[in-house]
Design a protein around this motif. Structure first.
Motif, PDB file in Angstrom:
ATOM      1  N   GLN A 208       0.695  -1.180  -0.206  1.00 24.31           N
ATOM      2  CA  GLN A 208      -0.016   0.065  -0.005  1.00 24.31           C
ATOM      3  C   GLN A 208       0.999   1.430  -0.189  1.00 24.31           C
ATOM      4  N   VAL A 209       1.834   1.209   0.829  1.00 23.91           N
ATOM      5  CA  VAL A 209       2.697   2.319   0.859  1.00 23.91           C
ATOM      6  C   VAL A 209       4.346   1.880   0.713  1.00 23.91           C
ATOM      7  N   GLN A 210       4.924   2.766  -0.007  1.00 15.44           N
ATOM      8  CA  GLN A 210       6.276   2.290  -0.388  1.00 15.44           C
ATOM      9  C   GLN A 210       7.226   3.410   0.303  1.00 15.44           C
ATOM     10  N   LEU A 211       8.323   3.226   0.926  1.00 13.11           N
ATOM     11  CA  LEU A 211       9.279   4.222   1.014  1.00 13.11           C
ATOM     12  C   LEU A 211      10.856   3.700   0.332  1.00 13.11           C
TER      13      LEU A 211
ATOM     14  N   ALA B 240       7.884   8.729   0.322  1.00 14.79           N
ATOM     15  CA  ALA B 240       6.853   7.858   0.528  1.00 14.79           C
ATOM     16  C   ALA B 240       5.767   8.088  -0.438  1.00 14.79           C
ATOM     17  N   SER B 241       5.394   6.828  -0.892  1.00 17.59           N
ATOM     18  CA  SER B 241       4.216   6.814  -1.983  1.00 17.59           C
ATOM     19  C   SER B 241       3.328   5.888  -1.770  1.00 17.59           C
ATOM     20  N   GLY B 242       2.040   6.137  -2.586  1.00 16.89           N
ATOM     21  CA  GLY B 242       1.325   4.808  -2.408  1.00 16.89           C
ATOM     22  C   GLY B 242      -0.211   5.315  -2.075  1.00 16.89           C
TER      23      GLY B 242
ATOM     24  N   VAL C  70      -3.903   5.397   5.691  1.00 16.16           N
ATOM     25  CA  VAL C  70      -3.920   4.990   4.412  1.00 16.16           C
ATOM     26  C   VAL C  70      -5.314   5.435   4.013  1.00 16.16           C
ATOM     27  N   THR C  71      -5.600   5.374   2.421  1.00 18.00           N
ATOM     28  CA  THR C  71      -6.744   6.029   1.986  1.00 18.00           C
ATOM     29  C   THR C  71      -8.108   5.261   2.604  1.00 18.00           C
TER      30      THR C  71
ATOM     31  N   PRO D 141      -7.152   2.841   7.945  1.00 18.71           N
ATOM     32  CA  PRO D 141      -6.380   2.521   9.143  1.00 18.71           C
ATOM     33  C   PRO D 141      -5.104   3.474   8.984  1.00 18.71           C
ATOM     34  N   THR D 142      -4.280   3.439  10.317  1.00 19.73           N
ATOM     35  CA  THR D 142      -3.006   3.949  10.250  1.00 19.73           C
ATOM     36  C   THR D 142      -1.853   2.809  10.608  1.00 19.73           C
ATOM     37  N   TYR D 143      -0.913   2.941   9.829  1.00 20.66           N
ATOM     38  CA  TYR D 143       0.218   1.678  10.031  1.00 20.66           C
ATOM     39  C   TYR D 143       1.682   2.458  10.099  1.00 20.66           C
ATOM     40  N   LEU D 144       2.373   1.555  10.712  1.00 17.68           N
ATOM     41  CA  LEU D 144       4.021   2.036  10.436  1.00 17.68           C
ATOM     42  C   LEU D 144       4.620   1.227   9.288  1.00 17.68           C
ATOM     43  N   TYR D 145       5.373   2.121   8.616  1.00 18.23           N
ATOM     44  CA  TYR D 145       6.170   1.651   7.443  1.00 18.23           C
ATOM     45  C   TYR D 145       7.717   1.762   7.596  1.00 18.23           C
TER      46      TYR D 145
END
Length: 120
Positions: free
Chosen positions: A1-4, A24-26, A101-102, A105-109
């Motif tokens: 979902q999210v890339q760093l 950060a993108s996604g 995220v869209t 939820p909130t996540y750590l990456y």
């Protein structure tokens, strides 16, 4: 979902400087906190610096006055300017971000890590 994606590591002599970047993108709705951690061989991963969406910053005591964390205006890129580098700064540096995220939820990456080596 999210890339760093991190960049900017390398080999530098003691007293030199490096600048790390992390993009950060996604599927990002908002980025709450972005930060840098590091892990030296045989040691635990430790916080280096972090910056919140409002701009407040925290630094490890060992880097205060030498490192500066910042974010771009869009808020999805974090930088770590490292000056007066010391051999003890040698480590793999990891970008970390807390993202809502869209879908809600909130996540750590974590990024993949970039090697910083400081020679004496």
């Amino acid at each position: 979902q999210v890339q760093l994606v991190e960049s900017g590591g390398g080999l530098v002599q003691a007293g030199g400087s490096l600048r790390l970047s992390c993009v950060a993108s996604g599927s990002i709705f908002s980025i709450n906190v972005m930060g840098w951690y590091r892990q030296a061989p045989g040691k635990q991963r430790e916080l280096v610096a972090r910056i919140a969406s409002g701009g407040s910053t925290n630094y490890a005591d060992s880097v205060k006055g030498r490192f500066t964390i910042s974010r771009d205006n869009a808020g999805n890129t974090v930088f770590l300017q490292m000056n007066s580098l010391k051999p003890e700064d040698t480590a793999v540096y990891y970008c970390n971000t807390e993202v809502t995220v869209t879908t809600g939820p909130t996540y750590l990456y974590w990024g993949q890590g970039t090697q910083v080596t400081v020679s004496s």
